[in-house]
Motif scaffolding. Structure first.
Motif, PDB file in Angstrom:
ATOM      1  N   LEU A  11       0.823  -1.213   0.000  1.00  0.00           N
ATOM      2  CA  LEU A  11       0.000   0.000   0.000  1.00  0.00           C
ATOM      3  C   LEU A  11       0.857   1.263   0.000  1.00  0.00           C
ATOM      4  CD1 LEU A  11      -2.844  -0.941   2.509  1.00  0.00           C
ATOM      5  CD2 LEU A  11      -3.045  -0.636   0.025  1.00  0.00           C
ATOM      6  N   LEU A  12       2.020   1.183   0.611  1.00  0.00           N
ATOM      7  CA  LEU A  12       2.908   2.339   0.699  1.00  0.00           C
ATOM      8  C   LEU A  12       3.837   2.470  -0.510  1.00  0.00           C
ATOM      9  CD1 LEU A  12       3.907   2.077   4.461  1.00  0.00           C
ATOM     10  CD2 LEU A  12       2.299   3.693   3.413  1.00  0.00           C
ATOM     11  N   ALA A  13       3.787   1.518  -1.445  1.00  0.00           N
ATOM     12  CA  ALA A  13       4.714   1.500  -2.566  1.00  0.00           C
ATOM     13  C   ALA A  13       4.441   2.601  -3.595  1.00  0.00           C
ATOM     14  CB  ALA A  13       4.699   0.142  -3.249  1.00  0.00           C
ATOM     15  N   ILE A  14       3.217   3.066  -3.708  1.00  0.00           N
ATOM     16  CA  ILE A  14       2.867   4.116  -4.668  1.00  0.00           C
ATOM     17  C   ILE A  14       2.149   5.226  -3.923  1.00  0.00           C
ATOM     18  CG2 ILE A  14       1.561   4.698  -6.746  1.00  0.00           C
ATOM     19  CD1 ILE A  14       1.859   1.798  -7.627  1.00  0.00           C
ATOM     20  N   ALA A  15       2.563   6.468  -4.212  1.00  0.00           N
ATOM     21  CA  ALA A  15       1.947   7.616  -3.546  1.00  0.00           C
ATOM     22  C   ALA A  15       1.625   8.704  -4.559  1.00  0.00           C
ATOM     23  CB  ALA A  15       2.890   8.172  -2.479  1.00  0.00           C
ATOM     24  N   ARG A  16       0.580   9.437  -4.257  1.00  0.00           N
ATOM     25  CA  ARG A  16       0.190  10.594  -5.059  1.00  0.00           C
ATOM     26  C   ARG A  16       0.289  11.801  -4.142  1.00  0.00           C
ATOM     27  NH1 ARG A  16      -5.177  10.981  -8.753  1.00  0.00           N
ATOM     28  NH2 ARG A  16      -4.843  13.096  -9.479  1.00  0.00           N
ATOM     29  N   GLY A  17       0.819  12.899  -4.665  1.00  0.00           N
ATOM     30  CA  GLY A  17       0.990  14.063  -3.810  1.00  0.00           C
ATOM     31  C   GLY A  17       1.014  15.364  -4.580  1.00  0.00           C
ATOM     32  N   VAL A  18       1.404  16.423  -3.873  1.00  0.00           N
ATOM     33  CA  VAL A  18       1.435  17.778  -4.439  1.00  0.00           C
ATOM     34  C   VAL A  18       2.882  18.262  -4.466  1.00  0.00           C
ATOM     35  CG1 VAL A  18       0.627  20.151  -4.168  1.00  0.00           C
ATOM     36  CG2 VAL A  18      -0.880  18.239  -3.574  1.00  0.00           C
ATOM     37  N   PHE A  19       3.345  18.650  -5.654  1.00  0.00           N
ATOM     38  CA  PHE A  19       4.701  19.158  -5.855  1.00  0.00           C
ATOM     39  C   PHE A  19       4.874  20.487  -5.132  1.00  0.00           C
ATOM     40  CE2 PHE A  19       7.497  22.014  -8.149  1.00  0.00           C
ATOM     41  CZ  PHE A  19       8.656  21.276  -8.266  1.00  0.00           C
ATOM     42  N   ARG A  20       6.040  20.685  -4.516  1.00  0.00           N
ATOM     43  CA  ARG A  20       6.327  21.937  -3.813  1.00  0.00           C
ATOM     44  C   ARG A  20       7.522  22.677  -4.390  1.00  0.00           C
ATOM     45  NH1 ARG A  20       1.701  23.176  -2.742  1.00  0.00           N
ATOM     46  NH2 ARG A  20       0.636  21.836  -1.271  1.00  0.00           N
ATOM     47  N   ARG A  21       8.640  21.986  -4.661  1.00  0.00           N
ATOM     48  CA  ARG A  21       9.800  22.678  -5.216  1.00  0.00           C
ATOM     49  C   ARG A  21      10.753  21.674  -5.836  1.00  0.00           C
ATOM     50  NH1 ARG A  21      14.440  22.571  -2.111  1.00  0.00           N
ATOM     51  NH2 ARG A  21      14.169  21.664  -0.064  1.00  0.00           N
ATOM     52  N   ALA A  22      11.693  22.197  -6.650  1.00  0.00           N
ATOM     53  CA  ALA A  22      12.700  21.353  -7.293  1.00  0.00           C
ATOM     54  C   ALA A  22      14.087  21.887  -6.984  1.00  0.00           C
ATOM     55  CB  ALA A  22      12.486  21.332  -8.800  1.00  0.00           C
ATOM     56  N   ASP A  56       4.774  24.994  -8.268  1.00  0.00           N
ATOM     57  CA  ASP A  56       4.203  24.603  -6.981  1.00  0.00           C
ATOM     58  C   ASP A  56       2.724  24.284  -7.193  1.00  0.00           C
ATOM     59  OD1 ASP A  56       3.762  24.248  -4.252  1.00  0.00           O
ATOM     60  OD2 ASP A  56       3.545  26.386  -3.862  1.00  0.00           O
ATOM     61  N   GLY A  57       2.273  23.173  -6.678  1.00  0.00           N
ATOM     62  CA  GLY A  57       0.875  22.777  -6.819  1.00  0.00           C
ATOM     63  C   GLY A  57       0.638  21.723  -7.883  1.00  0.00           C
ATOM     64  N   ALA A  58       1.672  21.388  -8.681  1.00  0.00           N
ATOM     65  CA  ALA A  58       1.522  20.319  -9.675  1.00  0.00           C
ATOM     66  C   ALA A  58       1.323  18.992  -8.941  1.00  0.00           C
ATOM     67  CB  ALA A  58       2.757  20.262 -10.572  1.00  0.00           C
ATOM     68  N   GLU A  59       0.963  17.966  -9.677  1.00  0.00           N
ATOM     69  CA  GLU A  59       0.704  16.657  -9.077  1.00  0.00           C
ATOM     70  C   GLU A  59       1.886  15.718  -9.283  1.00  0.00           C
ATOM     71  OE1 GLU A  59      -3.381  15.361 -10.195  1.00  0.00           O
ATOM     72  OE2 GLU A  59      -3.434  17.399 -11.018  1.00  0.00           O
ATOM     73  N   VAL A  60       2.210  14.933  -8.256  1.00  0.00           N
ATOM     74  CA  VAL A  60       3.349  14.024  -8.280  1.00  0.00           C
ATOM     75  C   VAL A  60       2.869  12.592  -8.073  1.00  0.00           C
ATOM     76  CG1 VAL A  60       5.472  13.345  -7.075  1.00  0.00           C
ATOM     77  CG2 VAL A  60       4.908  15.755  -7.312  1.00  0.00           C
ATOM     78  N   ILE A  61       3.432  11.680  -8.845  1.00  0.00           N
ATOM     79  CA  ILE A  61       3.271  10.248  -8.584  1.00  0.00           C
ATOM     80  C   ILE A  61       4.656   9.748  -8.181  1.00  0.00           C
ATOM     81  CG2 ILE A  61       2.697   7.970  -9.506  1.00  0.00           C
ATOM     82  CD1 ILE A  61       0.287   9.868  -9.396  1.00  0.00           C
ATOM     83  N   ALA A  62       4.756   9.132  -7.015  1.00  0.00           N
ATOM     84  CA  ALA A  62       6.034   8.639  -6.504  1.00  0.00           C
ATOM     85  C   ALA A  62       5.917   7.158  -6.188  1.00  0.00           C
ATOM     86  CB  ALA A  62       6.432   9.412  -5.246  1.00  0.00           C
ATOM     87  N   VAL A  63       7.028   6.464  -6.363  1.00  0.00           N
ATOM     88  CA  VAL A  63       7.068   5.047  -6.012  1.00  0.00           C
ATOM     89  C   VAL A  63       8.127   4.827  -4.942  1.00  0.00           C
ATOM     90  CG1 VAL A  63       6.229   4.248  -8.246  1.00  0.00           C
ATOM     91  CG2 VAL A  63       8.681   4.466  -7.871  1.00  0.00           C
ATOM     92  N   ALA A  64       7.867   3.849  -4.113  1.00  0.00           N
ATOM     93  CA  ALA A  64       8.809   3.447  -3.072  1.00  0.00           C
ATOM     94  C   ALA A  64       9.183   1.998  -3.353  1.00  0.00           C
ATOM     95  CB  ALA A  64       8.161   3.579  -1.696  1.00  0.00           C
TER      96      ALA A  64
END
Length: 170
Positions: A11-22, A56-64
């Protein structure tokens, strides 16, 4: 993460979130808000030959990998606020938040820039700029069908007065 239940780990392997900075570097790093009160810094695995710095505010898909959230990797950052609409099946577009769009259509390549913007091509010491005011070339030689028509071209049949000249000499 050895003690974490395998079901929870998946369940923790994939996350969706909000981009803040690069942060720029060989491998761009991004910061994103994921779960409640979970702001994480992670590598951003961008496709070869394509890079961007999202807003800032874009959408992120991250994997663990393996469900290990200590090594998250952002695999996609998108921003629905600026996405190009109205493409046909098979079309591809490259765009930004200012309305500049390059579209690879089924039979056309279209480059669009809103009023006040410029389209610039550079090769070595030569640049060609298309803007609202016209088309400008800096450096190099301008030719048409192998004949120099640039600032240094010459004409034959030059006569004093208001007579016409011959075509440019090539």
């Amino acid at each position: 993460m050895r003690d974490v239940d395998p079901a929870r780990r998946s369940l923790l392997a994939i996350a969706r979130g909000v981009f803040r900075r690069a942060t720029q570097g060989k491998m761009q790093r991004v910061q994103a808000d994921l779960l409640a009160r979970e702001t994480r810094d992670m590598e951003y695995a961008e496709p070869y030959g394509l890079t961007s710095v999202p807003h800032d505010g874009a959408e992120v898909i991250a994997v663990a990998p393996g469900g290990n959230r200590s090594h998250l990797v952002a695999i996609c950052v998108s921003d629905r606020r600026y996405r190009v609409q109205g493409l046909e099946s098979g079309d591809v577009a490259l765009y930004n938040d200012k309305g500049m769009v390059v579209t690879l259509g089924r039979e056309t390549l279209t480059i669009e820039a809103p009023a006040g913007m410029e389209i610039v091509q550079r090769v070595g010491g030569v640049s060609a700029t298309l803007s609202e005011s016209g088309f400008a070339i800096q450096g190099g030689t301008v030719t048409h069908d192998g004949v120099n028509i640039g600032a240094t071209h010459v004409h034959g049949g030059v006569q004093p007065g208001d007579a016409n000249t011959d075509v440019p000499v090539g």
